[in-house]
Motif scaffolding. Structure first.
Motif, PDB file in Angstrom:
ATOM      1  N   ASN A  43       0.827  -1.205   0.000  1.00 33.12           N
ATOM      2  CA  ASN A  43       0.000   0.000   0.000  1.00 33.12           C
ATOM      3  C   ASN A  43       0.863   1.258   0.000  1.00 33.12           C
ATOM      4  O   ASN A  43       1.921   1.317   0.620  1.00 33.12           O
ATOM      5  N   ASN A  44       0.365   2.266  -0.754  1.00 35.23           N
ATOM      6  CA  ASN A  44       1.011   3.575  -0.838  1.00 35.23           C
ATOM      7  C   ASN A  44       2.473   3.491  -1.280  1.00 35.23           C
ATOM      8  O   ASN A  44       3.342   4.201  -0.763  1.00 35.23           O
ATOM      9  N   THR A  45       2.731   2.631  -2.243  1.00 36.18           N
ATOM     10  CA  THR A  45       4.093   2.490  -2.772  1.00 36.18           C
ATOM     11  C   THR A  45       4.216   3.047  -4.183  1.00 36.18           C
ATOM     12  O   THR A  45       5.300   3.026  -4.765  1.00 36.18           O
ATOM     13  N   GLY A  46       3.098   3.526  -4.766  1.00 38.03           N
ATOM     14  CA  GLY A  46       3.150   4.125  -6.088  1.00 38.03           C
ATOM     15  C   GLY A  46       3.046   3.153  -7.238  1.00 38.03           C
ATOM     16  O   GLY A  46       3.175   3.555  -8.403  1.00 38.03           O
ATOM     17  N   ILE A  47       2.801   1.891  -6.976  1.00 42.95           N
ATOM     18  CA  ILE A  47       2.737   0.893  -8.042  1.00 42.95           C
ATOM     19  C   ILE A  47       1.471   1.075  -8.881  1.00 42.95           C
ATOM     20  O   ILE A  47       0.444   1.541  -8.392  1.00 42.95           O
ATOM     21  N   SER A  48       1.549   0.687 -10.141  1.00 42.65           N
ATOM     22  CA  SER A  48       0.400   0.790 -11.044  1.00 42.65           C
ATOM     23  C   SER A  48      -0.145  -0.574 -11.451  1.00 42.65           C
ATOM     24  O   SER A  48      -1.130  -0.659 -12.182  1.00 42.65           O
ATOM     25  N   GLU A  49       0.502  -1.634 -11.012  1.00 41.45           N
ATOM     26  CA  GLU A  49       0.001  -2.980 -11.254  1.00 41.45           C
ATOM     27  C   GLU A  49       0.432  -3.879 -10.102  1.00 41.45           C
ATOM     28  O   GLU A  49       1.344  -3.547  -9.343  1.00 41.45           O
ATOM     29  N   ILE A  50      -0.247  -4.990  -9.976  1.00 46.07           N
ATOM     30  CA  ILE A  50       0.058  -5.911  -8.883  1.00 46.07           C
ATOM     31  C   ILE A  50       1.425  -6.528  -9.123  1.00 46.07           C
ATOM     32  O   ILE A  50       1.695  -7.065 -10.204  1.00 46.07           O
ATOM     33  N   PRO A  51       2.330  -6.449  -8.167  1.00 47.20           N
ATOM     34  CA  PRO A  51       3.694  -6.963  -8.384  1.00 47.20           C
ATOM     35  C   PRO A  51       3.723  -8.477  -8.525  1.00 47.20           C
ATOM     36  O   PRO A  51       2.875  -9.179  -7.982  1.00 47.20           O
ATOM     37  N   LYS A  52       4.696  -8.962  -9.250  1.00 49.87           N
ATOM     38  CA  LYS A  52       4.891 -10.399  -9.403  1.00 49.87           C
ATOM     39  C   LYS A  52       5.728 -10.917  -8.247  1.00 49.87           C
ATOM     40  O   LYS A  52       6.414 -10.180  -7.568  1.00 49.87           O
ATOM     41  N   GLY A  53       5.661 -12.205  -8.030  1.00 50.80           N
ATOM     42  CA  GLY A  53       6.495 -12.825  -7.011  1.00 50.80           C
ATOM     43  C   GLY A  53       5.950 -12.746  -5.610  1.00 50.80           C
ATOM     44  O   GLY A  53       6.710 -12.872  -4.639  1.00 50.80           O
TER      45      GLY A  53
END
Length: 406
Positions: A43-53
């Protein structure tokens, strides 16, 4: 004596812990923070898609407060242990969750708070038992809102813009036990009689700070806790809760309540807490105001405008332990009101900030300060408003013999 075996074992355990931490950190997808193998916070990390792994052992996954535009089908496959997903503050409005995307065998909790939903979205987990939906602009609830989620036990829709609940809205929620519909815009006209009737496991109903000017009708008898706090309800009529025998707590503080009719609480034999703090009660407390409440332990009547209390008003309150009468319009009180023969469990009494007339008729109460089976709290805040000789003086500066009649 030093335990050599323990001192030799210590480095091994330290190495094991460091290895475990290293593994957890190594498996954590960037830029997320992971707590062990089981909780992943992106949360609140600036990502625009769900991370892999994301580790397959993950039970908690928080994706909130990011720029994620959708939850695609299959993106979470393999997270068979996931029980909670946070999708809060993503700007979602309706169809961003693709069909089947959240169909995971153990996913039961979903946080959709602080989004822009005007309706409860489709494609949530069928086995969802807890839903957090506060701070969404949804205005109307209807049967389509919950028909797909019969396993729901708890939901929070506080601080939404809800004005209307349509008939049959909650019929599918046969397992729900807790509903929070607080700080919304509900009026009595927007809540049809009996709309909660089929929720026969409902235990707690939170309706605080809406715009209700009367009690709701047709509530399920299973209710144990109702919160009407902050609503403009003006009167509680006689026998108002006769169909709710399991009620344990009832709250009306910070309301517009001015009148309580006699026998209003008849039948509430299990009620333990009754809260009218900071309401607007102007009616006297009569011998029948609180009749039929043998289990009541705490009565909050503070910060109202109660002018008087009849001699037998508390006689049914056999279990009463705490009585709050601060901040009313009481100038005198008959000794029989607090007769411990009828209220033997009383241990705490608040009577400060009343316009007490400290003459011989009230001397008995001053004598009880420090000399009774119950404690009269804050005598330095109990101030005489008359007669003139003692006016303005607190009780901790006066003695019983100062309470005299001319």
């Amino acid at each position: 004596m030093v335990d050599v075996r323990a001192s030799k074992a210590a480095p091994f355990y330290l190495i094991f812990i460091l290895q475990f931490v290293g593994i957890a950190t190594q498996n954590c997808p960037s830029p997320c923070f992971c707590k062990g193998h089981f909780e992943v916070y992106c949360n609140n990390t600036g990502i625009s898609e769900i991370p892999k792994g994301i580790p397959k052992e993950t039970t908690v996954l928080d994706l909130g407060g990011n720029k994620i535009k959708k939850i695609p089908y299959g993106i979470l496959n393999g997270l068979l242990n996931l029980t909670f997903i946070g999708l809060e503050q993503l700007g979602f409005t309706g169809n961003e969750i693709e069909a089947g995307a959240l169909n995971l065998p153990n996913l039961t909790e979903v946080d959709l708070s602080f989004n822009r939903y005007m309706m409860v979205p489709p494609n949530l987990p069928k086995a969802m038992s807890r839903m957090y939906f506060f701070y969404n602009p949804i205005e109307v609830l209807d049967a389509r809102s919950f028909n797909d989620y019969p396993s729901l036990e708890y939901f929070d829709m506080s601080n939404c813009h809800i004005t209307h609940i349509k008939p049959n809205t909650f019929d599918a929620l046969v397992n729900v036990n807790t509903m929070h519909i607080a700080f919304t815009k509900l009026t009595n006209a927007g809540v049809p009689d009996g709309v909660f009737a089929k929720n026969t496991k409902l235990d707690y109903l939170n309706l605080r700070f809406n715009h209700l000017n009367g009690l709701l009708k047709g509530l399920p008898s299973s209710l144990e806790n109702i919160d009407y706090v902050g609503n403009p309800i003006k009167e509680i009529p006689s026998n108002a809760f006769e169909d709710l025998p399991h009620l344990k707590t009832l709250g009306f503080w910070n309301s517009a309540l001015s009148k309580i009719d006699d026998n209003a609480f008849a039948g509430l034999v299990n009620l333990t807490i009754l809260d009218f703090m900071s309401a607007a009660i102007t009616s006297p407390v009569t011998n029948n105001t609180f009749s039929g409440l043998p289990s009541l332990q705490t009565l909050y009547l503070d910060d109202n405008h109660v002018p008087s209390i009849d001699i037998g008003a508390l006689r049914d309150l056999k279990s009463l332990t705490s009585l709050w009468l601060s901040g009313n319009n009481l100038s005198t009180l008959d000794e029989e009101v607090l007769d411990t023969k009828y209220i033997p469990n009383l241990n705490t009494l608040f009577i400060d900030f009343n316009p007490w007339y400290c003459d011989c008729d009230l001397r008995w109460l001053r004598e009880k300060v420090g000399n009774a089976s119950y404690v009269i709290q804050d005598p330095h805040l109990i101030v005489c408003h008359g007669p003139e000789k003692v006016a303005g003086k607190p009780w901790d500066e006066l003695k019983p013999e100062d309470f005299v009649c001319n």
